[in-house]
Design an enzyme around this catalytic site. Structure first.
Site, PDB file in Angstrom:
ATOM      1  N   HIS A   1      33.967   4.246  40.317  1.00  0.00           N
ATOM      2  CA  HIS A   1      32.870   3.892  39.423  1.00  0.00           C
ATOM      3  C   HIS A   1      33.170   4.387  38.017  1.00  0.00           C
ATOM      4  CE1 HIS A   1      28.897   2.931  37.995  1.00  0.00           C
ATOM      5  NE2 HIS A   1      28.724   4.176  37.579  1.00  0.00           N
ATOM      6  N   SER A   2      32.994   3.505  37.024  1.00  0.00           N
ATOM      7  CA  SER A   2      33.151   3.821  35.608  1.00  0.00           C
ATOM      8  C   SER A   2      34.557   4.362  35.347  1.00  0.00           C
ATOM      9  CB  SER A   2      32.054   4.804  35.183  1.00  0.00           C
ATOM     10  OG  SER A   2      31.920   4.849  33.785  1.00  0.00           O
ATOM     11  N   MET A   3      34.692   5.592  34.857  1.00  0.00           N
ATOM     12  CA  MET A   3      36.034   6.164  34.703  1.00  0.00           C
ATOM     13  C   MET A   3      36.807   6.089  36.010  1.00  0.00           C
ATOM     14  SD  MET A   3      36.953  10.160  34.122  1.00  0.00           S
ATOM     15  CE  MET A   3      38.355  10.863  35.003  1.00  0.00           C
TER      16      MET A   3
ATOM     17  N   ALA B   1      36.821   3.836  38.155  1.00  0.00           N
ATOM     18  CA  ALA B   1      37.385   2.501  38.363  1.00  0.00           C
ATOM     19  C   ALA B   1      38.781   2.410  37.758  1.00  0.00           C
ATOM     20  CB  ALA B   1      36.466   1.444  37.756  1.00  0.00           C
TER      21      ALA B   1
ATOM     22  N   SER C   1      33.596  -0.471  39.838  1.00  0.00           N
ATOM     23  CA  SER C   1      32.164  -0.542  39.545  1.00  0.00           C
ATOM     24  C   SER C   1      31.870  -0.023  38.143  1.00  0.00           C
ATOM     25  CB  SER C   1      31.416   0.311  40.589  1.00  0.00           C
ATOM     26  OG  SER C   1      30.095   0.559  40.213  1.00  0.00           O
TER      27      SER C   1
END
Length: 257
Positions: free
Chosen positions: A95-97, A99, A122
């Site tokens: 998720h975010s970083m 990802a 994500s």
């Protein structure tokens, strides 16, 4: 370069042992996040999936260790820690970083000759999308305000200033890693595994057109799943996200060998 021991016990947390697991899911937290963010995922999938959550240096039980401000260096360390973990089919979720980090580790794994079943990313635009963000250099109060404005921090943490300020060094370091990251197309930035992108429909950090740019980084299937919610829609839509993961593992296990 900071060198870390290639120890999966140091880098990864298993909250629920899964002796009967037939697949393995490796989860990568967001900037400022920790392995415990994925405790609910581990709890829900433990009957048939071995869930490993990556623990970055500089937080929780690794708070005394120096943070890593370079995403490539962090990916090298996680890749080393995952050696020997391919006895079960591997799926990644970030998720975010997380990802971007999951993508970079997946690239390293494929270049080593191993296989990833699927990469779930994500709340993050495509790796080659460059955004001129400099949150990591903001003064503490401005950085906290920015996190609160974009719903980039757990609301419970925002209510506890002491805990939040303790988490700031890790958050700032992670943001530096993300904001200085540049995807190197010459290093094999196209995966052979399918990529599924998850996005919140009101996430200001992940416009749909930029999220679709992930399609350029896979030679296999590409899916885009949109959920109600902002940057942390994962916390707002846990049932739907878990259903998507469960469907992936059910389909993988049903495929003929």
């Amino acid at each position: 370069m900071v060198l870390f021991p290639a120890d999966s016990g140091l880098w990864c947390r298993r909250f629920h042992p899964s002796p009967d697991a037939t697949a393995r899911l490796v989860c990568f937290p967001h900037a400022g996040g920790s392995a415990s963010f994925y405790f609910p995922v581990s709890s829900e999938l433990r009957d048939r999936v071995d869930v490993m959550a990556v623990q970055y240096p500089g937080r929780q039980d690794r708070r005394a260790e120096p943070c890593v401000e370079d995403l490539g260096e962090l990916a090298d360390a996680v890749f080393a820690a995952l050696q020997g973990q391919d006895d079960l089919p591997l799926t990644f979720f970030g998720h975010s970083m997380g990802a971007l980090l999951a993508f970079e580790v997946a690239c390293r794994i494929e270049r080593s000759g191993l296989k990833i079943e699927r990469l779930f990313v994500s709340g993050r635009v495509g790796p080659a999308v460059v955004r001129p963000e400099r949150l990591h250099i903001l003064p503490d109060d401005d950085l906290l305000a920015a996190m609160a404005e974009m719903n980039g921090t757990d609301a419970r943490l925002l209510e506890d200033e002491e805990i939040l300020r303790m988490a700031l060094p890790a958050l700032r370091s992670d943001l530096h890693a993300v904001e200085t990251y540049r995807c190197d197309p010459g290093a094999g930035a196209v995966l052979n595994c399918p990529v599924t992108v998850l996005v919140g429909d009101t996430d200001p950090r992940t416009p749909l057109d930029e999220a679709r740019e992930w399609h350029a980084h896979t030679s296999a299937g590409f899916d885009l799943e949109v959920f109600p919610g902002g940057h942390f829609f994962l916390s707002e839509q846990p049932t739907a996200v878990l259903a998507l993961l469960d469907a992936h593992f059910a389909a993988s296990q049903a495929e003929p060998e």
